[in-house]
Design a protein around this motif. Structure first.
Motif, PDB file in Angstrom:
ATOM      1  N   TYR A  94      -6.043  25.812  39.965  1.00 54.80           N
ATOM      2  CA  TYR A  94      -5.652  26.200  41.318  1.00 54.80           C
ATOM      3  C   TYR A  94      -6.425  27.455  41.715  1.00 54.80           C
ATOM      4  O   TYR A  94      -6.398  28.459  41.005  1.00 54.80           O
ATOM      5  N   TYR A  95      -7.077  27.361  42.856  1.00 54.30           N
ATOM      6  CA  TYR A  95      -7.915  28.443  43.356  1.00 54.30           C
ATOM      7  C   TYR A  95      -7.330  29.031  44.636  1.00 54.30           C
ATOM      8  O   TYR A  95      -6.863  28.290  45.520  1.00 54.30           O
ATOM      9  N   CYS A  96      -7.409  30.324  44.740  1.00 58.92           N
ATOM     10  CA  CYS A  96      -7.005  31.035  45.937  1.00 58.92           C
ATOM     11  C   CYS A  96      -8.235  31.258  46.819  1.00 58.92           C
ATOM     12  O   CYS A  96      -9.325  31.533  46.302  1.00 58.92           O
ATOM     13  N   ARG A  97      -8.050  31.130  48.117  1.00 55.32           N
ATOM     14  CA  ARG A  97      -9.149  31.369  49.054  1.00 55.32           C
ATOM     15  C   ARG A  97      -8.677  32.285  50.177  1.00 55.32           C
ATOM     16  O   ARG A  97      -7.594  32.098  50.725  1.00 55.32           O
ATOM     17  N   ALA A  98      -9.515  33.246  50.522  1.00 55.08           N
ATOM     18  CA  ALA A  98      -9.249  34.131  51.652  1.00 55.08           C
ATOM     19  C   ALA A  98     -10.218  33.806  52.771  1.00 55.08           C
ATOM     20  O   ALA A  98     -11.429  33.720  52.535  1.00 55.08           O
ATOM     21  N   VAL A  99      -9.682  33.594  53.955  1.00 57.20           N
ATOM     22  CA  VAL A  99     -10.494  33.301  55.131  1.00 57.20           C
ATOM     23  C   VAL A  99     -10.660  34.593  55.919  1.00 57.20           C
ATOM     24  O   VAL A  99      -9.671  35.225  56.309  1.00 57.20           O
ATOM     25  N   ILE A 100     -11.906  34.970  56.119  1.00 57.50           N
ATOM     26  CA  ILE A 100     -12.223  36.195  56.836  1.00 57.50           C
ATOM     27  C   ILE A 100     -12.777  35.821  58.196  1.00 57.50           C
ATOM     28  O   ILE A 100     -13.743  35.059  58.282  1.00 57.50           O
ATOM     29  N   ALA A 101     -12.165  36.349  59.245  1.00 61.78           N
ATOM     30  CA  ALA A 101     -12.618  36.036  60.596  1.00 61.78           C
ATOM     31  C   ALA A 101     -14.063  36.483  60.783  1.00 61.78           C
ATOM     32  O   ALA A 101     -14.411  37.635  60.515  1.00 61.78           O
ATOM     33  N   GLY A 102     -14.903  35.557  61.205  1.00 64.62           N
ATOM     34  CA  GLY A 102     -16.291  35.874  61.481  1.00 64.62           C
ATOM     35  C   GLY A 102     -17.147  36.156  60.265  1.00 64.62           C
ATOM     36  O   GLY A 102     -18.242  36.690  60.384  1.00 64.62           O
ATOM     37  N   SER A 103     -16.654  35.777  59.106  1.00 66.71           N
ATOM     38  CA  SER A 103     -17.405  36.057  57.881  1.00 66.71           C
ATOM     39  C   SER A 103     -17.196  34.925  56.889  1.00 66.71           C
ATOM     40  O   SER A 103     -16.587  33.917  57.205  1.00 66.71           O
ATOM     41  N   LYS A 104     -17.713  35.117  55.721  1.00 67.33           N
ATOM     42  CA  LYS A 104     -17.582  34.068  54.714  1.00 67.33           C
ATOM     43  C   LYS A 104     -16.192  34.090  54.093  1.00 67.33           C
ATOM     44  O   LYS A 104     -15.447  35.048  54.219  1.00 67.33           O
TER      45      LYS A 104
END
Length: 117
Positions: A94-104
């Protein structure tokens, strides 16, 4: 940058429960949403659940609806995935992902969840 560290994986019997956590550090003020993906051996990584950081809106993959719950603790910069009624087919990293507005996006290193039958 944002650093993500998952924890809480392990071995559990079918029907059991497990909670995994993902702690974020770094430029956490830039995080729009955080989510969980999983990857089983020989399969592609797939979406599990996501929560927005400010409003707390959630969405889930159909195969976990009613069994998994994603939540967040803003002050701790941590997102959780409570997994109930686990099945052997939930076995995966299980992997955690962070979504950054306007970035990777940023990914954690993963935590193994194994469900025995």
């Amino acid at each position: 940058q944002v650093q993500l560290v998952e924890s809480g994986g392990g071995l559990v019997q079918a029907g059991g429960s497990l909670r995994v956590s993902c702690a974020a550090s770094g430029r956490t003020f830039s995080v729009y949403a955080m989510g969980w993906f999983r990857q089983a051996p020989g399969k592609e990584r797939e979406f599990v659940a996501q929560i927005t950081w400010s409003g707390g809106s959630t969405n889930y993959a159909d195969f976990v609806k009613g069994r998994f719950t994603i939540s967040r603790h803003n002050a701790k910069n941590t997102v959780y995935l409570q997994m109930n009624s686990l099945k052997p087919e939930d076995t995966a990293v299980y992997y955690c992902r962070a979504v950054i507005a306007g970035s990777k996006n940023y990914w954690g290193q993963g935590t193994q969840v194994t469900v025995s039958s």
